[in-house]
Motif scaffolding. Structure first.
Motif, PDB file in Angstrom:
ATOM      1  N   ASN A  71       0.917  -1.129  -0.017  1.00 46.31           N
ATOM      2  CA  ASN A  71      -0.131  -0.075   0.035  1.00 46.31           C
ATOM      3  C   ASN A  71       0.802   1.182   0.107  1.00 46.31           C
ATOM      4  N   TYR A  72       1.812   1.192   0.963  1.00 45.77           N
ATOM      5  CA  TYR A  72       2.776   2.406   0.865  1.00 45.77           C
ATOM      6  C   TYR A  72       3.542   2.478  -0.567  1.00 45.77           C
ATOM      7  N   LYS A  73       3.909   1.355  -1.065  1.00 45.79           N
ATOM      8  CA  LYS A  73       4.768   1.457  -2.134  1.00 45.79           C
ATOM      9  C   LYS A  73       3.850   2.344  -3.250  1.00 45.79           C
ATOM     10  N   LYS A  74       2.686   1.635  -3.382  1.00 44.43           N
ATOM     11  CA  LYS A  74       1.510   2.249  -4.351  1.00 44.43           C
ATOM     12  C   LYS A  74       1.435   3.664  -4.326  1.00 44.43           C
ATOM     13  N   GLN A  75       1.429   4.179  -2.703  1.00 38.91           N
ATOM     14  CA  GLN A  75       1.143   5.657  -2.582  1.00 38.91           C
ATOM     15  C   GLN A  75       2.513   6.209  -3.297  1.00 38.91           C
ATOM     16  N   ALA A  76       3.558   5.715  -2.882  1.00 38.97           N
ATOM     17  CA  ALA A  76       5.095   6.651  -3.409  1.00 38.97           C
ATOM     18  C   ALA A  76       4.932   6.712  -4.840  1.00 38.97           C
ATOM     19  N   LEU A  77       4.686   5.596  -5.639  1.00 38.23           N
ATOM     20  CA  LEU A  77       4.415   5.399  -7.190  1.00 38.23           C
ATOM     21  C   LEU A  77       3.560   6.684  -7.652  1.00 38.23           C
ATOM     22  N   GLU A  78       2.228   6.521  -7.095  1.00 37.89           N
ATOM     23  CA  GLU A  78       1.380   7.606  -7.487  1.00 37.89           C
ATOM     24  C   GLU A  78       1.756   9.016  -7.026  1.00 37.89           C
ATOM     25  N   ALA A  79       2.741   9.117  -6.195  1.00 34.20           N
ATOM     26  CA  ALA A  79       2.977  10.365  -6.068  1.00 34.20           C
ATOM     27  C   ALA A  79       4.217  10.978  -6.868  1.00 34.20           C
ATOM     28  N   GLY A  80       4.694  10.211  -7.768  1.00 38.81           N
ATOM     29  CA  GLY A  80       5.567  10.583  -8.665  1.00 38.81           C
ATOM     30  C   GLY A  80       7.000   9.750  -8.520  1.00 38.81           C
TER      31      GLY A  80
END
Length: 150
Positions: A71-80
């Motif tokens: 979940n954190y990895k997905k958020q980081a990727l979505e943040a750019g």
């Protein structure tokens, strides 16, 4: 004279403080065009309290950690961010993070949340963030939440 970080580690333990550290870690990684490594250490010392330890407990803890880090990895990727990885380890977080994980991954900055331990817990266990600061081979940024300041 500017300092840039190339590989940033964020210690994730599921706490509100770790969530703040993650958010700041993403922003610092973006500014430095750095790789982001998310780590979670499953504290096996707590397994000693379970009389008949079996693999179900460890497997469940690892599954929960994997879900959280995905979940954190997905958020980081979505943040750019473009280079985000994670690692789950077993043992004592205050030993594994600075002495093993940081060194093995050539990390140049570690972010961790300020712990919420009370005075008695700190006396017996010691603060994880204190140990990371003391034994880390690189810079450490301890993130405090608003409640820690009050």
């Amino acid at each position: 004279m500017g300092v840039t970080y190339q590989k940033i580690m964020v210690a994730i333990d599921g706490s509100k403080e770790a969530d703040w550290a993650f958010k700041k870690g993403v922003e610092i990684a973006k500014r430095n065009n750095a790789k982001l490594l998310l780590v979670h250490v499953i504290d096996t010392r707590s397994f000693a309290l379970i009389e008949a330890y079996d693999t179900v407990v460890g497997d469940r803890a690892e599954k929960l950690a994997t879900d959280m880090l995905e979940n954190y990895k997905k958020q980081a990727l979505e943040a750019g961010l473009h280079d985000v990885t994670y690692e789950i380890d077993f043992g004592s977080p205050k030993v594994r993070i600075p002495r093993d994980l940081a060194k093995n991954h050539n990390v140049d900055l570690i972010l961790c949340g300020a712990t919420g331990l009370n005075v008695v817990e700190r006396f017996f266990m010691g603060s994880v963030s204190e140990h990371i600061i003391r034994y880390s081979p690189c810079d450490v940024l301890v993130i405090r939440t608003q409640k820690d300041i009050e």
